[in-house]
Design an enzyme around this catalytic site. Structure first.
Site, PDB file in Angstrom:
ATOM      1  CB  ILE A 181       3.514   2.214   9.340  1.00  0.00           C
ATOM      2  CG1 ILE A 181       2.826   0.887   9.576  1.00  0.00           C
ATOM      3  CG2 ILE A 181       4.880   2.256   9.627  1.00  0.00           C
ATOM      4  CD1 ILE A 181       3.452  -0.158   8.842  1.00  0.00           C
ATOM      5  CG  ASP A 238       0.357   9.641  -9.261  1.00  0.00           C
ATOM      6  OD1 ASP A 238       0.985   8.496  -8.754  1.00  0.00           O
ATOM      7  OD2 ASP A 238      -0.360   9.892 -10.523  1.00  0.00           O
ATOM      8  CB  VAL A 239       4.878   8.111  -5.567  1.00  0.00           C
ATOM      9  CG1 VAL A 239       4.951   8.822  -4.292  1.00  0.00           C
ATOM     10  CG2 VAL A 239       4.111   6.717  -5.596  1.00  0.00           C
ATOM     11  CB  ALA A 274       0.582  -5.105  -5.088  1.00  0.00           C
ATOM     12  CE1 TYR A 317       3.879  -7.564   1.473  1.00  0.00           C
ATOM     13  CE2 TYR A 317       5.903  -8.195   0.570  1.00  0.00           C
ATOM     14  CZ  TYR A 317       4.909  -7.296   1.114  1.00  0.00           C
ATOM     15  OH  TYR A 317       5.435  -5.860   1.437  1.00  0.00           O
ATOM     16  CE  LYS A 363       7.236  -3.098   1.186  1.00  0.00           C
ATOM     17  NZ  LYS A 363       7.242  -1.510   1.272  1.00  0.00           N
ATOM     18  CB  THR A 372      -2.193  -0.223   8.394  1.00  0.00           C
ATOM     19  OG1 THR A 372      -2.000  -1.259   7.133  1.00  0.00           O
ATOM     20  CG2 THR A 372      -1.194  -0.213   9.269  1.00  0.00           C
ATOM     21  CG  LEU A 373      -7.451   1.621   4.990  1.00  0.00           C
ATOM     22  CD1 LEU A 373      -8.816   1.397   5.684  1.00  0.00           C
ATOM     23  CD2 LEU A 373      -7.543   3.115   4.467  1.00  0.00           C
TER      24      LEU A 373
HETATM   25  O1  0WE Z   1       3.565  -4.320   2.428  1.00  0.00           O
HETATM   26  C1  0WE Z   1       2.562  -4.645   3.061  1.00  0.00           C
HETATM   27  C2  0WE Z   1       0.998  -4.468   2.282  1.00  0.00           C
HETATM   28  C3  0WE Z   1       1.152  -3.174   1.419  1.00  0.00           C
HETATM   29  C4  0WE Z   1      -0.166  -3.471   0.404  1.00  0.00           C
HETATM   30  C5  0WE Z   1      -1.551  -3.590   1.065  1.00  0.00           C
HETATM   31  C6  0WE Z   1      -2.299  -3.241   0.056  1.00  0.00           C
HETATM   32  C7  0WE Z   1      -3.858  -3.764   0.540  1.00  0.00           C
HETATM   33  C8  0WE Z   1      -4.694  -3.238  -0.513  1.00  0.00           C
HETATM   34  C9  0WE Z   1      -0.002  -3.048  -0.770  1.00  0.00           C
HETATM   35  N1  0WE Z   1      -0.983  -3.148  -1.789  1.00  0.00           N
HETATM   36  C10 0WE Z   1      -2.342  -3.182  -1.212  1.00  0.00           C
HETATM   37  N2  0WE Z   1      -3.366  -3.310  -2.141  1.00  0.00           N
HETATM   38  C11 0WE Z   1      -4.199  -3.324  -1.709  1.00  0.00           C
HETATM   39  O2  0WE Z   1      -5.381  -3.148  -2.628  1.00  0.00           O
HETATM   40  N3  0WE Z   1       2.504  -5.437   4.042  1.00  0.00           N
HETATM   41  C12 0WE Z   1       3.906  -5.990   4.596  1.00  0.00           C
HETATM   42  C13 0WE Z   1       1.564  -6.197   4.643  1.00  0.00           C
HETATM   43  C14 0WE Z   1       1.275  -7.378   4.234  1.00  0.00           C
HETATM   44  O3  0WE Z   1       0.669  -7.505   3.067  1.00  0.00           O
HETATM   45  C15 0WE Z   1       0.593  -8.773   2.811  1.00  0.00           C
HETATM   46  C16 0WE Z   1       1.153  -9.713   3.870  1.00  0.00           C
HETATM   47  C17 0WE Z   1       1.670  -8.753   4.805  1.00  0.00           C
HETATM   48  C18 0WE Z   1       2.374  -9.086   5.947  1.00  0.00           C
HETATM   49  C19 0WE Z   1      -0.199  -9.528   1.758  1.00  0.00           C
HETATM   50  C20 0WE Z   1      -0.064 -10.932   1.748  1.00  0.00           C
HETATM   51  C21 0WE Z   1       0.491 -11.802   2.573  1.00  0.00           C
HETATM   52  C22 0WE Z   1       1.260 -11.000   3.562  1.00  0.00           C
END
Ligand code: 0WE
Length: 258
Positions: free
Chosen positions: A20, A64-65, A96, A158, A165, A196-197
């Site tokens: 993004i 590294d934030v 996370a 989530y 958030k 995304t990745l």
């Molecule tokens: O904010 C996000 C995801 C951010 C994110 C993604 C990862 C994947 C890899 C944060 N931490 C990690 N850690 C990892 O190890 N989103 C808004 C996308 C997202 O993530 C979800 C969603 C959505 C939508 C996770 C569960 C359910 C819905």
């Protein structure tokens, strides 16, 4: 002449061309902005350097934030690169533990709860504080972060990211009050699921996309380019009296009750 001609920006959160943050950066660069980039981890350094080079970036540096020292060093480098001034800041950073994005929120351990909030929410506060003098030097600035509906409603799985958030969203409002004094604006874009990745490693991501496609008023997916367009507006002079708010780029999904 582009709308970001003569503007200088810092973009945190590019990992690869699908990020993004990269969708946003491309828009800013197309408008004439000069952009510095940070990356997280050696694994993605070369891909971020290649992308940054394609828009003529004068600075690419690790960040590294979670470290105040590192954030301090990065903004010193930005100040040196941009003659003590910064106009635009893009914060597109979240993390996370993967195991906390599945199963029950109830099971989130204390250390990983705080880690997720540190990386995903406090980092905005740290960056805003470091950006403040550089933006003040140019008479003001604009900050943009990325949020998600899961911070306002319970989105299954989530979990701790939703709590992060919610913290981020509240931080945007308090930062807007503090920084308004310096003519610095801060807003968030709340995007629907973008492929995304980070998204690809999330179990059930295709299902979420299908739900948005079925239930949102516009029945279509969101791309990083859609986020880029909204971000460009919020970062531009067109949004000069817009701060402390969230703009939804989610095909209208957030407006629905069923
Ligand atoms: O904010 C996000 C995801 C951010 C994110 C993604 C990862 C994947 C890899 C944060 N931490 C990690 N850690 C990892 O190890 N989103 C808004 C996308 C997202 O993530 C979800 C969603 C959505 C939508 C996770 C569960 C359910 C819905």
């Amino acid at each position: 002449m582009g709308i970001f001609e003569g503007k200088r920006g810092l973009v945190l959160g590019v990992a690869n061309k699908r990020s993004i943050a990269w969708g946003i950066a491309q828009r800013l660069a197309a408008g004439g902005a000069e952009l510095a980039f940070t990356f997280q981890g050696e694994r993605i350094e070369s891909s971020v350097r290649d992308l940054a080079a394609s828009v003529g970036s004068p600075l690419v540096t690790a960040c590294d934030v979670r470290s105040d020292d590192d954030v301090g060093r990065v903004f010193r480098e930005v100040g040196e690169t941009f003659e003590g001034q910064l106009d635009l800041l893009v914060h597109s950073v979240a993390y996370a533990a993967a195991e906390d994005l599945e199963g029950r929120f109830t099971d989130t351990p204390r250390d990983r709860f705080w880690m997720a909030l540190d990386v995903s929410a406090y980092s905005l506060v740290a960056c805003a504080r470091a950006a403040e003098p550089l933006m003040d030097a140019g008479g003001g600035g604009s900050i943009l972060t990325m949020t998600y509906l899961g911070g306002e409603r319970a989105v299954p799985h989530y979990n701790v990211m939703g709590v992060a958030k919610a913290t981020l969203d509240a931080s945007v409002r308090y930062l807007a009050w503090d920084l308004g004094q310096k003519n610095i604006r801060i807003n968030a874009v709340s995007a629907g699921p973008v492929r995304t990745l980070a998204a690809r490693s999330i179990a059930g991501f295709p299902t979420m996309e299908a739900i948005v496609e079925e239930r949102s008023p516009l029945h279509r997916h969101i791309g990083a380019d859609d986020v880029g367009a909204a971000a460009a507006y919020l970062l531009s002079e067109d949004a000069r009296n817009v701060t402390g708010t969230t703009l939804y780029v989610d095909s209208g999904y957030h407006a629905m009750g069923m």
